[in-house]
Design a protein around this motif. Sequence first.
Motif, PDB file in Angstrom:
ATOM      1  N   PHE A 170       0.798  -1.232   0.000  1.00 28.93           N
ATOM      2  CA  PHE A 170       0.000   0.000   0.000  1.00 28.93           C
ATOM      3  C   PHE A 170       0.827   1.277   0.000  1.00 28.93           C
ATOM      4  CE2 PHE A 170      -2.595  -3.289   2.083  1.00 28.93           C
ATOM      5  CZ  PHE A 170      -3.639  -3.344   1.175  1.00 28.93           C
ATOM      6  N   ARG A 171       2.114   1.198   0.306  1.00 30.33           N
ATOM      7  CA  ARG A 171       2.996   2.381   0.358  1.00 30.33           C
ATOM      8  C   ARG A 171       2.330   3.549   1.086  1.00 30.33           C
ATOM      9  NH1 ARG A 171       8.252   1.061  -0.749  1.00 30.33           N
ATOM     10  NH2 ARG A 171       8.180  -0.570  -2.302  1.00 30.33           N
ATOM     11  N   MET A 172       1.847   3.243   2.287  1.00 28.09           N
ATOM     12  CA  MET A 172       1.160   4.261   3.091  1.00 28.09           C
ATOM     13  C   MET A 172       2.162   5.283   3.616  1.00 28.09           C
ATOM     14  SD  MET A 172      -1.178   1.876   5.479  1.00 28.09           S
ATOM     15  CE  MET A 172      -2.866   2.325   5.327  1.00 28.09           C
ATOM     16  N   GLU A 173       1.619   6.409   4.009  1.00 27.99           N
ATOM     17  CA  GLU A 173       2.440   7.412   4.675  1.00 27.99           C
ATOM     18  C   GLU A 173       2.937   6.823   5.998  1.00 27.99           C
ATOM     19  OE1 GLU A 173       3.407  10.519   3.752  1.00 27.99           O
ATOM     20  OE2 GLU A 173       2.548  10.007   1.800  1.00 27.99           O
ATOM     21  N   PRO A 174       4.162   7.129   6.378  1.00 32.58           N
ATOM     22  CA  PRO A 174       4.706   6.562   7.621  1.00 32.58           C
ATOM     23  C   PRO A 174       3.868   6.870   8.865  1.00 32.58           C
ATOM     24  CG  PRO A 174       6.481   7.461   6.301  1.00 32.58           C
ATOM     25  CD  PRO A 174       5.193   7.826   5.619  1.00 32.58           C
ATOM     26  N   MET A 175       3.341   8.078   8.972  1.00 36.42           N
ATOM     27  CA  MET A 175       2.544   8.413  10.157  1.00 36.42           C
ATOM     28  C   MET A 175       1.212   7.665  10.178  1.00 36.42           C
ATOM     29  SD  MET A 175       4.390  10.047  12.110  1.00 36.42           S
ATOM     30  CE  MET A 175       3.244  10.406  13.382  1.00 36.42           C
ATOM     31  N   MET A 176       0.662   7.369   9.021  1.00 35.11           N
ATOM     32  CA  MET A 176      -0.564   6.584   8.953  1.00 35.11           C
ATOM     33  C   MET A 176      -0.263   5.151   9.418  1.00 35.11           C
ATOM     34  SD  MET A 176      -3.726   6.238   8.386  1.00 35.11           S
ATOM     35  CE  MET A 176      -4.351   7.583   7.445  1.00 35.11           C
ATOM     36  N   MET A 177       0.869   4.618   8.994  1.00 32.96           N
ATOM     37  CA  MET A 177       1.249   3.271   9.434  1.00 32.96           C
ATOM     38  C   MET A 177       1.508   3.244  10.940  1.00 32.96           C
ATOM     39  SD  MET A 177       3.380   1.364   6.413  1.00 32.96           S
ATOM     40  CE  MET A 177       4.922   1.955   6.947  1.00 32.96           C
ATOM     41  N   VAL A 178       2.114   4.290  11.470  1.00 28.97           N
ATOM     42  CA  VAL A 178       2.341   4.377  12.914  1.00 28.97           C
ATOM     43  C   VAL A 178       1.004   4.347  13.651  1.00 28.97           C
ATOM     44  CG1 VAL A 178       3.104   5.922  14.773  1.00 28.97           C
ATOM     45  CG2 VAL A 178       4.585   5.519  12.811  1.00 28.97           C
ATOM     46  N   ALA A 179       0.038   5.111  13.167  1.00 26.03           N
ATOM     47  CA  ALA A 179      -1.284   5.155  13.815  1.00 26.03           C
ATOM     48  C   ALA A 179      -1.962   3.793  13.762  1.00 26.03           C
ATOM     49  CB  ALA A 179      -2.158   6.218  13.156  1.00 26.03           C
ATOM     50  N   ILE A 180      -1.928   3.140  12.607  1.00 26.12           N
ATOM     51  CA  ILE A 180      -2.574   1.837  12.461  1.00 26.12           C
ATOM     52  C   ILE A 180      -1.880   0.784  13.309  1.00 26.12           C
ATOM     53  CG2 ILE A 180      -2.988  -0.052  10.827  1.00 26.12           C
ATOM     54  CD1 ILE A 180      -3.452   2.140   8.690  1.00 26.12           C
ATOM     55  N   LEU A 181      -0.565   0.728  13.205  1.00 28.81           N
ATOM     56  CA  LEU A 181       0.178  -0.321  13.915  1.00 28.81           C
ATOM     57  C   LEU A 181       0.187  -0.104  15.434  1.00 28.81           C
ATOM     58  CD1 LEU A 181       3.107  -0.888  11.413  1.00 28.81           C
ATOM     59  CD2 LEU A 181       1.044  -2.271  11.753  1.00 28.81           C
ATOM     60  N   SER A 182       0.191   1.142  15.867  1.00 29.87           N
ATOM     61  CA  SER A 182       0.108   1.414  17.314  1.00 29.87           C
ATOM     62  C   SER A 182      -1.226   0.944  17.873  1.00 29.87           C
ATOM     63  CB  SER A 182       0.288   2.903  17.603  1.00 29.87           C
ATOM     64  OG  SER A 182       1.549   3.335  17.193  1.00 29.87           O
ATOM     65  N   THR A 183      -2.284   1.262  17.153  1.00 34.92           N
ATOM     66  CA  THR A 183      -3.620   0.824  17.577  1.00 34.92           C
ATOM     67  C   THR A 183      -3.707  -0.697  17.589  1.00 34.92           C
ATOM     68  OG1 THR A 183      -4.565   2.836  16.641  1.00 34.92           O
ATOM     69  CG2 THR A 183      -6.079   1.024  17.091  1.00 34.92           C
ATOM     70  N   LEU A 184      -3.217  -1.329  16.534  1.00 40.04           N
ATOM     71  CA  LEU A 184      -3.221  -2.790  16.447  1.00 40.04           C
ATOM     72  C   LEU A 184      -2.443  -3.410  17.609  1.00 40.04           C
ATOM     73  CD1 LEU A 184      -3.897  -5.373  14.821  1.00 40.04           C
ATOM     74  CD2 LEU A 184      -1.710  -5.038  13.632  1.00 40.04           C
ATOM     75  N   THR A 185      -1.294  -2.843  17.906  1.00 39.74           N
ATOM     76  CA  THR A 185      -0.456  -3.362  18.995  1.00 39.74           C
ATOM     77  C   THR A 185      -1.180  -3.285  20.332  1.00 39.74           C
ATOM     78  OG1 THR A 185       1.553  -2.689  17.825  1.00 39.74           O
ATOM     79  CG2 THR A 185       1.746  -3.069  20.188  1.00 39.74           C
ATOM     80  N   ILE A 186      -1.760  -2.149  20.625  1.00 45.22           N
ATOM     81  CA  ILE A 186      -2.442  -1.961  21.915  1.00 45.22           C
ATOM     82  C   ILE A 186      -3.652  -2.873  22.028  1.00 45.22           C
ATOM     83  CG2 ILE A 186      -3.780  -0.306  23.277  1.00 45.22           C
ATOM     84  CD1 ILE A 186      -1.816   1.863  22.154  1.00 45.22           C
ATOM     85  N   VAL A 187      -4.459  -2.945  20.984  1.00 42.68           N
ATOM     86  CA  VAL A 187      -5.668  -3.774  21.024  1.00 42.68           C
ATOM     87  C   VAL A 187      -5.305  -5.250  21.171  1.00 42.68           C
ATOM     88  CG1 VAL A 187      -7.638  -4.560  19.655  1.00 42.68           C
ATOM     89  CG2 VAL A 187      -7.133  -2.117  19.824  1.00 42.68           C
ATOM     90  N   LEU A 188      -4.351  -5.732  20.375  1.00 45.66           N
ATOM     91  CA  LEU A 188      -3.952  -7.140  20.462  1.00 45.66           C
ATOM     92  C   LEU A 188      -3.382  -7.479  21.831  1.00 45.66           C
ATOM     93  CD1 LEU A 188      -2.245  -7.984  17.040  1.00 45.66           C
ATOM     94  CD2 LEU A 188      -4.327  -8.957  17.991  1.00 45.66           C
ATOM     95  N   ALA A 189      -2.506  -6.631  22.341  1.00 46.33           N
ATOM     96  CA  ALA A 189      -1.878  -6.917  23.640  1.00 46.33           C
ATOM     97  C   ALA A 189      -2.916  -6.956  24.760  1.00 46.33           C
ATOM     98  CB  ALA A 189      -0.800  -5.877  23.941  1.00 46.33           C
ATOM     99  N   LEU A 190      -3.816  -5.991  24.776  1.00 42.48           N
ATOM    100  CA  LEU A 190      -4.827  -5.960  25.836  1.00 42.48           C
ATOM    101  C   LEU A 190      -5.816  -7.120  25.715  1.00 42.48           C
ATOM    102  CD1 LEU A 190      -5.546  -2.129  26.114  1.00 42.48           C
ATOM    103  CD2 LEU A 190      -4.230  -3.574  27.685  1.00 42.48           C
ATOM    104  N   ALA A 191      -6.112  -7.525  24.495  1.00 43.74           N
ATOM    105  CA  ALA A 191      -7.041  -8.644  24.300  1.00 43.74           C
ATOM    106  C   ALA A 191      -6.401  -9.990  24.641  1.00 43.74           C
ATOM    107  CB  ALA A 191      -7.544  -8.655  22.865  1.00 43.74           C
TER     108      ALA A 191
END
Length: 132
Positions: A85-106
């Motif tokens: 997808f060649r996303m913008e780096p800050m968009m990837m940071v937002a997506i991956l940070s959210t994914l990390t937090i949700v997965l870890a807490l779940a």
Amino acid sequence: MTLHTSAPDETPRDTRQAIKNGLRCKCPRCGEGALFSSYLKVQANCPSCGLDLTPQRADDGPAYVVILIVCHVVGITLGILWENFRMEPMMMVAILSTLTIVLALAMLPPAKGLFVAMQWANRMHGFGRAEA
């Protein structure tokens, strides 16, 4: 080499069922009572069968397992997002940070339930003494 054998008066414990119960955050013995009184606080006794859960010593084990799994998932996702997808780096940071937090807490409560269940099934840390 000495193999550990159970004493004749000890009933065998079904490790597979205990693991299933632990992953569901239920008592490893009966599978009915809730294992936790809050997010990660293990109850003193099972409300259903009365199993004493105070001998459990999960400590940092569940967190290590969760970090290992989440980092692999997020690392693979990072590669997929960048290559496809060649996303913008800050968009990837937002997506991956959210994914990390949700997965870890779940994943933390089931991982801790797994550790408690394995300790009970293998008679570790005081789970081997006579139970009520």
